[in-house]
Design an enzyme around this catalytic site. Structure first.
Site, PDB file in Angstrom:
ATOM      1  N   ILE A 105       7.968  -2.399   6.820  1.00 43.42           N
ATOM      2  CA  ILE A 105       7.843  -0.952   6.863  1.00 43.42           C
ATOM      3  C   ILE A 105       8.546  -0.387   5.633  1.00 43.42           C
ATOM      4  O   ILE A 105       9.691  -0.732   5.344  1.00 43.42           O
ATOM      5  CB  ILE A 105       8.478  -0.375   8.146  1.00 43.42           C
ATOM      6  CG1 ILE A 105       7.854  -1.043   9.381  1.00 43.42           C
ATOM      7  CG2 ILE A 105       8.313   1.132   8.189  1.00 43.42           C
ATOM      8  CD1 ILE A 105       6.366  -0.852   9.514  1.00 43.42           C
ATOM      9  N   LYS A 106       7.844   0.473   4.924  1.00 42.13           N
ATOM     10  CA  LYS A 106       8.395   1.033   3.692  1.00 42.13           C
ATOM     11  C   LYS A 106       9.237   2.267   4.009  1.00 42.13           C
ATOM     12  O   LYS A 106       8.764   3.210   4.644  1.00 42.13           O
ATOM     13  CB  LYS A 106       7.261   1.399   2.724  1.00 42.13           C
ATOM     14  CG  LYS A 106       6.461   0.188   2.264  1.00 42.13           C
ATOM     15  CD  LYS A 106       5.294   0.566   1.365  1.00 42.13           C
ATOM     16  CE  LYS A 106       5.737   0.715  -0.071  1.00 42.13           C
ATOM     17  NZ  LYS A 106       4.584   0.859  -0.990  1.00 42.13           N
ATOM     18  N   ALA A 107      10.500   2.216   3.573  1.00 42.16           N
ATOM     19  CA  ALA A 107      11.417   3.343   3.718  1.00 42.16           C
ATOM     20  C   ALA A 107      11.782   3.841   2.328  1.00 42.16           C
ATOM     21  O   ALA A 107      11.915   3.045   1.392  1.00 42.16           O
ATOM     22  CB  ALA A 107      12.669   2.924   4.480  1.00 42.16           C
TER      23      ALA A 107
ATOM     24  N   LEU B  75       3.556  -1.085   5.132  1.00 39.11           N
ATOM     25  CA  LEU B  75       3.033   0.217   5.545  1.00 39.11           C
ATOM     26  C   LEU B  75       4.165   1.228   5.484  1.00 39.11           C
ATOM     27  O   LEU B  75       5.273   0.961   5.937  1.00 39.11           O
ATOM     28  CB  LEU B  75       2.471   0.159   6.974  1.00 39.11           C
ATOM     29  CG  LEU B  75       1.932   1.491   7.519  1.00 39.11           C
ATOM     30  CD1 LEU B  75       0.701   1.937   6.725  1.00 39.11           C
ATOM     31  CD2 LEU B  75       1.586   1.366   8.995  1.00 39.11           C
TER      32      LEU B  75
ATOM     33  N   SER C 274       0.867  -1.181   0.000  1.00 33.74           N
ATOM     34  CA  SER C 274       0.000   0.000   0.000  1.00 33.74           C
ATOM     35  C   SER C 274       0.895   1.220   0.000  1.00 33.74           C
ATOM     36  O   SER C 274       2.100   1.122   0.242  1.00 33.74           O
ATOM     37  CB  SER C 274      -0.909   0.006   1.236  1.00 33.74           C
ATOM     38  OG  SER C 274      -0.134   0.194   2.412  1.00 33.74           O
TER      39      SER C 274
END
Length: 923
Positions: A139-141, A108, A44
């Site tokens: 976790i999106k970085a 996310l 997402s």
């Protein structure tokens, strides 16, 4: 027929869904996609979440609940997003377990605004990962340089990472290095090599979108043919090269030692694989990117298209020379690949940041609608509606809310002296913010009192100094481990004796509350109980008393000289009836163990909802005030409350606020509280009903619906729980101020209250000298002509009249029942509104309205002989004498005003039964 999506899985490519929404999860659609299409993960991004939150009503209940909890906008977003991610992760957990952690992930993103802040990205990602608390979450970085540094630290901390917004080959390899560097640190610290997982998401179709436009713009005729041939090929070529480089890295020596320890390689994700150019196949970026070990995260429309006509086959390999040649041809045409990739990263970050801000704005919009009453308030006004609409429009044009918040006293008066006083009575507008910072001290005080073994507190106060405490006790109650708070706002000796009998004085704290400091009832009750405590405790008695008063009052001086435990000095710019959310209400609330933070949060939301500049229709306070005032001006001045039983005590506070604020200069709104709900036909055309409805107690719904159907105007205010009282207190204060402005009265003075006080003082002085009270006329319940006298009295009732029952007797359940029978008989037989007040408390509440408001009242003054006397220490009179002097003082004040008053005096309260029967027999 074989499902092409399932075939992709068999070929070694995972398919993730580039979509996450509440409807997808709750409808069972995700589970179906997993079972039928072998979907094995979800990604997402802010754009996806913004669309979901904006378009799907399924988020509204959660937003509603979170707003009611007082969460900030950012926290509401996070709660919603985390809830979705957790739910999706739980659905995908079986996939995660079966694949030994290779698949089954949900991603996310951290705030895009942190893209160039390594430390903040690390902190935020670690916090989110811990808060979500699922092993199959990534976790999106961002693929910025600081983002890559953050990736290394996050992997080293055991956080799964999806490196996002990758466009260039340099970014691809930077992500690979960041992952391996972090992995080495993780293993060195003793971490499980197989646990941290990472993917690198290369955004594909956006590359063609930009480069195609550049190729179209090439002006050189000779170059145009080559440019046309290269259109739609740059993104695939770039991906082919990235795949080869990334595969070589993880299959080569650089990763060999980690691979030997059981570490998993970072996987490539093909992102942004929907087709943007309609000239290309709708599955172009799926069928040309099938590669073993890769992931394609596909949006729903593209997923459906590939399921329908996809032709699965592995196309990615190690031979990338054609791809390199294609990139060289592009550069030969002047296409600067480095600049384009930098631009794409910047554009991607901006797009995500805009969407992220769009989410917060959408939530902010929903939140503000909620705190302004969306779903909480409604009105069925009939013929009143056009008048209210016109008034609301006028208030906007006149900028009433701005003037009110600016303290422009001319809203209520043009008298300079009155305006000066008004400006000194507007502190209630800003008190909520001020007291929020005081709550820790109040909690400490309450804890100190409870720890010392106190079991009860008795608040000695009148009117605005006592009614808020009664509301908090009645609506919220005493919490475990805290004190029961009793409100003593009477001089009726039987009531005082009855309360005293039920108290353990050795474990009782007394709160002496008076704004002026000299209220005779409060001073007398203090003297009475101070003598009791002195006798019980000697020199330590003072520490059993607490004072709440304004600075510089006689009560403050008394507290200092008499050894009070504590004195709470209230801001002097708040009138008594507007002081519920100040120390006068909050000190007893703290002793009860009330959740002050929650209640004041509700109040703060109400302040925000009716802030300066808010349109009148949207402002809960302005809207309600306009309805109240226009109803009164149209002859519907009997504001009749229908309140859910659990919060019924709130009506007593409303009664004082409205009656004492608006009842003057022959004008006013007459509040009717506690009158039993009846069929529509027993009411006159002078009513405006307000239904204060607690969600858990819908018992009056049917009755109120019948009132609406019969044409009576009804306002409905919905409360989710008792703590919404905090919100309602400010709403009604604001509404009352607005109503006063519309009616042309000053809601911050009480010019007629002093009349009864002065007469009472005169009577007491006569008593001190003569040792007897004046014998004003009265009728005995045994009078043989009682019925005829009552018939003559009620004959004064005209259209729009109301009956005020003013009873200086002990408010026992039996006496309340007797007086309620009188109310019902008067209403049902004569269609007049009825008000019931026990003296002397009503003198500080509806007493102002009786003498200063519309001359529509008929008044029953009920007194009786007292079983107790209870001398006031240091005075020559008893509480019984004081009570009688107050009753006679009000009788004379009403008579002086030329108002119809009928005084009934009983030898005993049981004798009142004769009076009740006579009243019920009236024609």
């Amino acid at each position: 027929m074989t499902n092409p999506l399932t075939k992709l899985h068999e070929l070694g490519q995972s398919i993730w869904l580039d979509n996450l929404s509440r409807d997808l999860l709750r409808s069972g659609e995700l589970k179906k996609l997993i079972d039928e299409d072998h979907i094995s993960g979800i990604t997402s991004n802010p754009t996806i979440l913004e669309k979901a939150i904006r378009s799907q009503k399924s988020y509204d209940p959660d937003v509603h609940v979170l707003v009611d909890k007082g969460l900030k906008i950012q926290d509401i977003y996070e709660a919603i997003a985390i809830s979705d991610v957790r739910e999706a992760a739980d659905i995908l957990r079986e996939t995660y377990d079966e694949s030994a952690g290779a698949d089954g992930y949900v991603s996310l993103e951290v705030s895009p605004h942190l893209a160039y802040d390594k430390a903040a990205t690390v902190d935020e990602a670690r916090r989110l990962f811990a808060k979500i608390d699922r092993p199959n979450v990534m976790i999106k970085a961002p693929g910025t340089r600081p983002g890559m540094e953050a990736v290394s630290d996050l992997i080293a901390a055991g956080v799964n990472v999806n490196v996002t917004l990758i466009f260039s080959l340099e970014q691809t390899m930077a992500a690979a290095h960041a992952y391996t560097e972090g992995l080495r640190k993780w293993i060195l610290a003793g971490g499980d090599p197989a646990r941290p997982a990472s993917v690198a998401s290369i955004f594909v179709s956006r590359i063609d979108t930009v480069i195609d436009q550049l190729l179209k713009d090439i002006a050189d005729h000779n170059a145009q043919v080559d440019a046309k041939d290269l259109m739609g090929k740059a993104a695939i070529a770039n991906s082919q090269i990235a795949y080869a480089m990334h595969t070589e890295f993880f299959e080569g020596e650089h990763f060999a030692d980690l691979r030997a320890k059981g570490a998993r390689p970072q996987r490539l994700v093909w992102a942004s694989t929907s087709t943007k150019n309609p000239a290309y196949s709708d599955i172009y970026y799926v069928e040309n990117l099938v590669g073993v070990g890769t992931i394609n995260t596909i949006p729903p429309a593209t997923l459906n298209a590939y399921r329908d006509h996809g032709n699965p086959r592995v196309v990615l390999g190690k031979d990338v020379e054609p791809a390199r040649e294609l990139i060289a041809r592009l550069e030969g045409l002047g296409v600067d690949m480095v600049a384009i990739m930098d631009r794409l990263l910047a554009d991607g970050l901006k797009a995500f940041a805009d969407s992220y801000d769009g989410i917060l704005q959408e939530i902010a919009n929903k939140r503000i609608r909620l705190i302004r009453g969306w779903g909480h308030r409604s009105a069925s006004l009939g013929e009143l509606q056009p008048k209210v609409d016109a008034t609301l429009e006028r208030l906007d044009k006149e900028k009433l809310s701005e003037k009110l918040w600016n303290g422009e006293a001319s809203l209520w008066s043009d008298d300079p002296a009155a305006c000066k006083e008004i400006r000194q009575r507007l502190g209630w507008l800003t008190i909520v913010d001020a007291v929020i910072s005081e709550t820790p001290k109040l909690k400490e005080f309450a804890a100190e009192i409870a720890a010392e073994g106190f079991s009860s507190a008795v608040l000695l106060g009148m009117g605005g100094s006592s009614l808020a405490a009664e509301v908090f006790d009645g609506c919220l109650g005493a919490h475990e481990g805290f004190l029961k708070v009793h409100v003593l706002d009477t001089t009726v000796p039987d009531t005082v004796a009855r309360m005293e009998k039920n108290l353990d004085l050795s474990r009782t704290l007394f709160i002496v509350a008076s704004k002026s400091g000299g209220t005779i009832e409060v001073v007398s009750l203090y003297k009475y109980f101070r003598k009791k405590m002195d006798d019980l405790l000697g020199p330590d008695a003072g520490r059993r008393f607490v004072a709440i008063t304004d600075p510089g009052t006689s009560l403050g001086k008394l507290a200092a000289e008499s050894g009070f435990r504590r004195t709470f000095l209230n801001p002097p710019d708040i009138g008594g009836r507007f002081s519920a959310l100040s120390y006068f209400g909050l000190v007893p609330a703290a002793l009860l163990g009330v959740n002050l933070d929650l209640m004041l949060m509700r109040a703060a939301q109400a302040v925000e909802a009716s802030a300066a500049g808010v349109r009148a229709l949207e402002s809960p306070g302005t809207w309600l005030g306009a309805i109240m005032a226009e109803a009164a001006l149209s002859g519907r001045d009997k504001l009749t409350f229908v309140i859910s039983p659990k919060i019924a005590p709130f009506g007593y506070w409303l009664e004082q606020l409205i009656a004492e604020s608006t009842g003057k200069m022959g004008k006013g709104i007459i509040p009717v509280h506690g009158e039993p709900v009846a069929p529509p036909q027993v009411y006159g055309s002078d009513r405006l009903f307000v239904y204060v409805r607690l969600d858990a107690e819908p018992g009056y719904d049917e009755s109120v619906s019948r009132l609406e159907s019969a044409g009576h105007p009804v306002v409905t205010l919905r409360l989710h729980g008792p703590y919404d009282i905090g919100r309602e207190m400010f709403r009604w204060e604001y509404a009352t101020a607005v109503a006063g402005a519309i009616l042309g009265v000053n809601p911050f003075d009480q010019p007629n209250v002093q009349e009864s006080k002065d007469i009472t003082k005169e009577i007491l002085e006569r008593y001190k000298n003569e040792r007897k009270l004046p014998a004003y006329e009265y009728v005995s319940p045994d009078d043989p002509d009682l019925r005829a006298r009552l018939q003559d009295f009620i004959g004064h009732a005209k259209d729009g009249a109301y009956l005020g029952i003013n009873a200086f007797i002990d408010p026992t359940p039996e006496n309340v029942s007797r007086l309620q029978r009188i109310r019902e008989a008067a209403r049902d037989r004569y269609k007049i509104a009825t008000c019931l007040g026990f003296g002397p408390r009503y003198l500080h509440s509806t007493g102002q309205l009786h003498k200063g408001g519309p001359k529509k009242g008929l008044f029953l003054l009920i007194t009786s002989e007292d079983r107790e006397e209870l001398m006031v220490p240091g005075e020559s009179y008893s509480l019984a004498v004081l009570k009688t002097a107050q009753a006679l003082g009000d009788y004379r004040a009403l008579k002086t005003k030329g108002l119809p008053v009928f005084r009934i005096h009983a030898k005993s309260e049981s004798q009142l039964d004769n009076f009740v029967r006579a009243w019920e027999d009236l024609r």
